[in-house]
Enzyme design. Structure first.
Site, PDB file in Angstrom:
ATOM      1  N   MET A  99      16.092   0.059  14.286  1.00 57.06           N
ATOM      2  CA  MET A  99      15.296  -0.912  14.524  1.00 57.06           C
ATOM      3  C   MET A  99      14.386  -0.615  15.701  1.00 57.06           C
ATOM      4  SD  MET A  99      18.294  -3.866  14.133  1.00 57.06           S
ATOM      5  CE  MET A  99      19.489  -2.698  14.717  1.00 57.06           C
ATOM      6  N   ASP A 136      23.400  -8.954   2.882  1.00 53.65           N
ATOM      7  CA  ASP A 136      22.240  -8.946   3.903  1.00 53.65           C
ATOM      8  C   ASP A 136      21.019  -8.506   3.245  1.00 53.65           C
ATOM      9  OD1 ASP A 136      22.127  -6.132   4.077  1.00 53.65           O
ATOM     10  OD2 ASP A 136      23.499  -6.321   5.880  1.00 53.65           O
ATOM     11  N   LYS A 167      19.139 -11.139   7.666  1.00 60.12           N
ATOM     12  CA  LYS A 167      18.397 -11.234   9.152  1.00 60.12           C
ATOM     13  C   LYS A 167      17.392 -10.198   9.213  1.00 60.12           C
ATOM     14  CE  LYS A 167      20.822 -12.515  12.640  1.00 60.12           C
ATOM     15  NZ  LYS A 167      20.363 -13.852  12.493  1.00 60.12           N
TER      16      LYS A 167
END
Length: 281
Positions: free
Chosen positions: A183, A46, A68
């Site tokens: 996040m 990732d 992502k």
């Protein structure tokens, strides 16, 4: 096979290992992770995996990017999960390498469920999650007995990219002395307002850590009330780990990376020794 690998498990054709690469510093890879990198035929990694970690891949291994990142074109999670199934059925030894820990906001559970659905054997190799390891590199402990006995980990956005509406902000604000958020930078204005409205002190310490545990690491110390404005003015870009709580006050004493660069550390950041001296006077 090297001596250190003699008693470590061997990857089998048609098998998938879901492996955490840690927060960034390749030195934080586990032996199981390094062992997997040395064996895998295909490594599906990732966006948060440090490129230096991939240098440990065996010669001839295929690297597939499946990152992502919020706001950028990326593969759908279902497609990534099914790609793992496809590679395993082709007889490859498959390594799914994720930043941090695969089971901490890493969608590793979703991928594992897909493997179970398609009867693909798998192994999980935990990694050091950024919410613990990244903060340690910033000189901020997750717990300290003089500041907190509880800690909550949460994500600042859901699969649609907005603040999760299922988070009980009142409960989090009241029940956890330290809050660690993944996040969350993009929505910090909304989150900070929610926490203050729920009773958190507007002057409570907050820290943002970007590029955690790498040479590019940056740390911004602020408060809940100033967090949104200060992070905007700083120019820092996500991803970041955000921590709210009195543990941030320990950074002037525990910033060991800063000390290596010449920062003079403070032995009594909380003022406990000064208070004790006053009490005994």
């Amino acid at each position: 096979m090297t001596d250190w690998q003699q008693n470590l498990p061997q990857m089998k054709p048609g098998e998938v290992w879901l492996v955490g690469a840690g927060p960034g510093d390749p030195g934080l890879l586990t032996l199981h992770a390094a062992n997997a990198l040395s064996q895998a035929d295909v490594i599906v990694h990732d966006a948060l995996v440090n490129a230096d970690c991939l240098k440990l891949a065996r010669t001839g291994a295929t690297l597939e990017y499946a990152g992502k990142r919020g706001g950028k074109p990326s593969s759908k999670q279902r497609d990534i999960s099914l790609r793992l199934v496809e590679l395993a059925r082709e007889g490859h030894r498959v390594l799914r390498l994720k930043g941090g820990d695969p089971f901490v906001f890493g969608r590793g559970g979703e991928e594992a469920l897909t493997l179970v659905e398609h009867q693909v054997p798998f192994r999980v190799v935990p990694g050091i999650t950024a919410g613990i390891g990244g903060l340690a590199y910033a000189g901020i402990p997750v717990t300290h007995r003089d500041t907190n006995h509880t800690v909550t980990f949460l994500t600042g956005h859901d699969s649609s990219g907005v603040v999760p509406d299922r988070i009980d902000w009142d409960g989090v604000a009241r029940g956890s002395q330290v809050i660690i958020m993944y996040m969350a930078m993009k929505h910090i204005a909304t989150i900070a307002s929610s926490l203050i409205a729920a009773g958190r002190d507007a002057d409570e310490p907050v820290a943002f850590v970007t590029d955690a545990s790498t040479a590019e690491q940056k740390v911004l110390e602020t408060t809940l009330a100033r967090a949104a404005d200060d992070v905007a003015a700083s120019g820092l870009q996500p991803p970041a780990i955000v921590v709210v709580g009195q543990v941030v006050r320990l950074r002037p004493a525990l910033d060991w990376m800063g000390a290596a660069a010449g920062r003079v550390l403070t032995a009594d950041p909380l003022g406990n020794r000064a208070d004790a001296q006053k009490d005994s006077a």
